[in-house]
Design an enzyme around this catalytic site. Structure first.
Site, short mmCIF file in Angstrom:
data_model
loop_
_atom_site.label_atom_id
_atom_site.label_comp_id
_atom_site.label_asym_id
_atom_site.label_seq_id
_atom_site.Cartn_x
_atom_site.Cartn_y
_atom_site.Cartn_z
N SER A 173 32.20 41.72 31.27
CA SER A 173 31.61 42.33 32.47
C SER A 173 31.43 43.82 32.20
O SER A 173 32.14 44.39 31.36
CB SER A 173 32.56 42.14 33.66
OG SER A 173 32.16 42.97 34.75
N TYR A 183 41.52 42.55 36.98
CA TYR A 183 40.20 42.08 36.57
C TYR A 183 39.64 42.97 35.45
O TYR A 183 39.18 42.47 34.42
CB TYR A 183 39.26 42.07 37.78
CG TYR A 183 37.89 41.52 37.45
CD1 TYR A 183 37.70 40.16 37.23
CD2 TYR A 183 36.78 42.35 37.37
CE1 TYR A 183 36.45 39.64 36.93
CE2 TYR A 183 35.52 41.84 37.07
CZ TYR A 183 35.37 40.49 36.85
OH TYR A 183 34.12 39.99 36.55
N LYS A 198 38.81 41.77 31.55
CA LYS A 198 37.47 41.74 30.95
C LYS A 198 37.43 42.58 29.68
O LYS A 198 36.68 42.28 28.74
CB LYS A 198 36.43 42.21 31.97
CG LYS A 198 36.22 41.17 33.09
CD LYS A 198 35.72 39.85 32.54
CE LYS A 198 35.59 38.76 33.58
NZ LYS A 198 35.08 37.50 33.00
N VAL A 241 25.85 40.45 39.86
CA VAL A 241 25.02 39.25 39.89
C VAL A 241 25.13 38.63 41.28
O VAL A 241 26.21 38.63 41.88
CB VAL A 241 25.51 38.21 38.84
CG1 VAL A 241 24.49 37.09 38.70
CG2 VAL A 241 25.75 38.88 37.49
N1 NAD Z 1 29.02 37.80 39.85
C1 NAD Z 1 29.11 38.98 39.28
O1 NAD Z 1 28.68 39.99 39.83
C2 NAD Z 1 29.73 39.09 37.93
C3 NAD Z 1 29.64 40.33 37.27
C4 NAD Z 1 30.19 40.48 36.01
C5 NAD Z 1 30.85 39.42 35.44
N2 NAD Z 1 30.96 38.24 36.08
C6 NAD Z 1 31.71 37.17 35.42
O2 NAD Z 1 30.90 36.03 35.30
C7 NAD Z 1 31.69 34.87 35.36
C8 NAD Z 1 31.13 33.90 36.38
O3 NAD Z 1 30.87 34.60 37.55
P1 NAD Z 1 30.11 33.94 38.79
O4 NAD Z 1 29.53 35.07 39.51
O5 NAD Z 1 29.28 32.80 38.36
O6 NAD Z 1 31.39 33.45 39.61
P2 NAD Z 1 31.65 32.16 40.51
O7 NAD Z 1 32.85 32.50 41.31
O8 NAD Z 1 30.42 31.74 41.18
O9 NAD Z 1 32.03 31.09 39.40
C9 NAD Z 1 33.24 31.12 38.70
C10 NAD Z 1 33.62 29.69 38.39
O10 NAD Z 1 34.84 29.70 37.64
C11 NAD Z 1 35.64 28.65 38.13
N3 NAD Z 1 37.05 28.92 37.93
C12 NAD Z 1 37.75 29.95 38.44
N4 NAD Z 1 39.04 29.83 38.11
C13 NAD Z 1 39.17 28.68 37.40
C14 NAD Z 1 40.26 28.01 36.80
N5 NAD Z 1 41.52 28.45 36.91
N6 NAD Z 1 40.01 26.87 36.13
C15 NAD Z 1 38.76 26.39 36.05
N7 NAD Z 1 37.69 26.98 36.59
C16 NAD Z 1 37.90 28.11 37.27
C17 NAD Z 1 35.32 28.58 39.61
O11 NAD Z 1 35.67 27.32 40.14
C18 NAD Z 1 33.85 28.87 39.65
O12 NAD Z 1 33.08 27.70 39.60
C19 NAD Z 1 33.11 35.34 35.64
O13 NAD Z 1 33.82 35.37 34.44
C20 NAD Z 1 32.92 36.72 36.19
O14 NAD Z 1 34.03 37.53 35.92
C21 NAD Z 1 30.41 38.06 37.31
#
Ligand code: NAD
Ligand code: NAD
Lengths: 235, 242
Positions: free
Chosen positions: A122, A135, A139, A168
């Site tokens: 991230s 967090y 990362k 995102v």
């Molecule tokens: N959305 C953002 O703005 C953003 C920005 C930078 C990085 N990210 C990273 O992108 C990745 C996905 O983000 P997203 O926005 O799609 O999030 P999201 O919350 O929509 O999806 C995350 C998924 O991970 C699964 N998950 C969480 N803990 C778990 C566990 N213990 N075991 C199995 N599955 C588990 C959840 O069930 C979920 O389906 C993450 O690693 C997040 O840190 C997101």
């Protein structure tokens, strides 16, 4: 482009995850989902907790040979150094870092030579937002893991890279904003935090993951692809 | 047809980039010191141009405007190298490096942005190098110019974002192309240099120019729609190896 085979995707039920499942399938590959929640659209779906190594081992055993692994699952938690409960810290590390490491560990014997691994870091690895110490730390650790693993896997011609999104438009962002009293004001300002003037759609992150998975990126390993619309460049 | 302007098109990476962009359905405007021909019968315009000469670059871009009207991708590959430690380097050699490797990108952006604004692709990709991050022995001017390419990329990304144009860089390690050929010709021990070039990468080999070109093509495509101001390392793990 890797033309056939199975791609294992952790966090496949989330915003970026489901977009990646769709891209993988559109490229003619099979998508194997590993998430707390089942993923009906995926070709294979294993509902499991990435904090549980035995469950991870069983899932990869069942999934079988792999052309690639994408680690997207991640969790967020509020808390500052001075007040973050130890158990919260451990949970974020267990999912974001150890879960990623364990997915690589159990995918490893099943990855074909020339396969590709993509981790999800991230922009949070590069900045500090007050109140999310676990967090941000996790990362940064994912980048360390990516760099270390890129050396280890290179001998088999397996490439290891990371994508680092900016904001995102996913449930992850919705949840984080819902926890804040001024969440809607922060959302309204989020677009302007990027040079491109908007948040990413999940499909834009999935396309970067697809590039790193594919043979188009045959000489790309050990690197971080920042997909942030210029977030880190904007002041 | 979308249009790609490629500088350094007669060189190793430039030729591969021309081929890969032509495969992706681009019309080509090829810039090099002498007229570059589109590879393998692809359509295009070859332009002889000195990138260190503002008048020459302006003339080239007005020819591009006349022929195509708009540009979708501007790909700056041209560059030179000069081997000399600081203490022995002629000021004129230093200036020439800066003028071509950095000034050339400034000039193509200056005259190219109005055409990019009219195109649909709206992407600039600049050729950087791992040498912008590590000090290649005896090439101080090159190292400096390649770091400057990344800084220029960031600055241009900022300026061009308001017009919807993305600007990124690609940083290769060793590539089996003109620069490596020149370094091999300049050394007393080509076998040792060859081995060093191979061993410098986690993947145990240098890149083929097409591998760099495909990364360029991805950054220039809509698939990279949220990537701007970045450097993509296409270095086979060079930066990770110690
Ligand atoms: N959305 C953002 O703005 C953003 C920005 C930078 C990085 N990210 C990273 O992108 C990745 C996905 O983000 P997203 O926005 O799609 O999030 P999201 O919350 O929509 O999806 C995350 C998924 O991970 C699964 N998950 C969480 N803990 C778990 C566990 N213990 N075991 C199995 N599955 C588990 C959840 O069930 C979920 O389906 C993450 O690693 C997040 O840190 C997101
Ligand atoms: N080959 C490598 O190992 C390597 C590694 C990292 C980065 N790069 C970068 O990739 C780029 C291309 O490298 P290459 O190996 O294909 O080199 P090359 O020498 O084969 O090609 C460079 C081209 O640029 C053209 N050029 C130079 N000065 C010019 C000017 N003033 N006006 C117009 N054209 C000019 C040359 O005529 C030549 O055709 C360079 O920017 C280089 O710094 C190369």
């Amino acid at each position: 482009m890797t033309r056939n085979g199975t791609i294992a995707i952790t966090g496949a039920a989330g915003g970026i995850g489901i977009a990646t499942v769709r891209c993988v399938q559109a490229a003619g590959l099979r998508a194997a989902a590993l998430d707390l929640n089942p993923v009906a659209e995926a070709d294979l779906s294993h509902a499991l907790d990435l904090a549980d190594e035995e469950a991870i081992a069983r899932a990869f055993e069942a999934i079988g040979p792999l052309a690639g692994l994408v680690c997207i699952a991640g969790t967020n938690a509020r808390g500052r150094v001075e007040d973050l409960p130890w158990e919260t810290w451990r949970h974020v590390m267990a999912v974001n870092v150890r879960g990623t490491m364990l997915a690589m560990k159990h995918a490893s014997p099943r990855l074909a030579d020339g396969a590709s691994i993509v981790l999800t870091s991230s922009v949070s690895a590069h900045i500090g937002t007050d109140g999310y110490v676990a967090y941000h730390t996790s990362k940064g650790a994912v980048l360390g893991l990516m760099r270390a693993a890129s050396g280890e896997f290179a001998e088999r011609g397996v490439r290891v890279n990371a994508v680092s999104p900016g904001w995102v438009d996913t449930p992850f962002t919705d949840r984080a904003l819902a926890e804040l009293p001024d969440g809607e004001a922060i959302r309204a300002a989020a677009g302007a935090a990027h040079l491109l003037g908007r948040m990413a759609q999940p499909g834009e992150i999935a396309e970067a993951i697809m590039f790193l998975l594919s043979d188009e990126a045959s000489f790309v390993t050990g690197t971080e692809l920042i997909v942030d619309g210029g977030f880190l460049r904007k002041r | 047809m979308p249009v790609a302007v490629i500088t350094g098109a007669a060189g190793g990476i430039g030729t591969a980039t021309s081929r890969v962009m032509a495969e992706a359905g681009f019309d080509l405007a090829l810039i090099d010191r002498s007229e570059a021909r589109p590879p393998g019968g692809a359509a295009g315009l070859g332009l002889a141009c000195d990138l260190a000469d503002p008048g020459s670059v302006e003339t080239a871009f007005s020819a591009i405007a006349d022929r195509f009207g708009a540009v979708d991708a501007l790909i700056n590959v041209a560059g030179i190298n000069h081997r000399s430690p600081v203490a022995e380097m002629a000021v004129a050699d230093w200036d020439r490096m800066m003028d071509i490797n950095v000034g050339g990108m400034f000039l193509t952006a200056k005259f190219g942005l109005p055409l990019l604004e009219r195109g649909a692709g709206k992407a600039v990709v600049n050729m950087a190098s791992v040498s912008g991050h590590v000090a290649t022995v005896d090439y101080p001017a090159y190292v400096t110019t390649k770091a400057a390419v990344e800084s220029f990329t960031v600055a241009l990304a900022q300026e061009a974002a308001t017009r919807g144009i993305r600007v990124n860089a690609v940083a290769p390690g060793w590539v089996n192309a003109g620069f490596t050929d020149k370094a091999l010709a300049e050394t007393d021990d080509p076998d040792a240099l060859h081995a060093a070039a191979r061993d410098a990468h986690l993947l145990g080999r240098m890149a083929e120019p097409e591998e760099v070109a495909r990364a360029v093509r991805w950054l220039a495509s809509d698939k990279a729609s949220f990537v701007t101001g970045q450097t993509l390392f296409v270095d086979g793990g060079f930066m990770r190896k110690h």
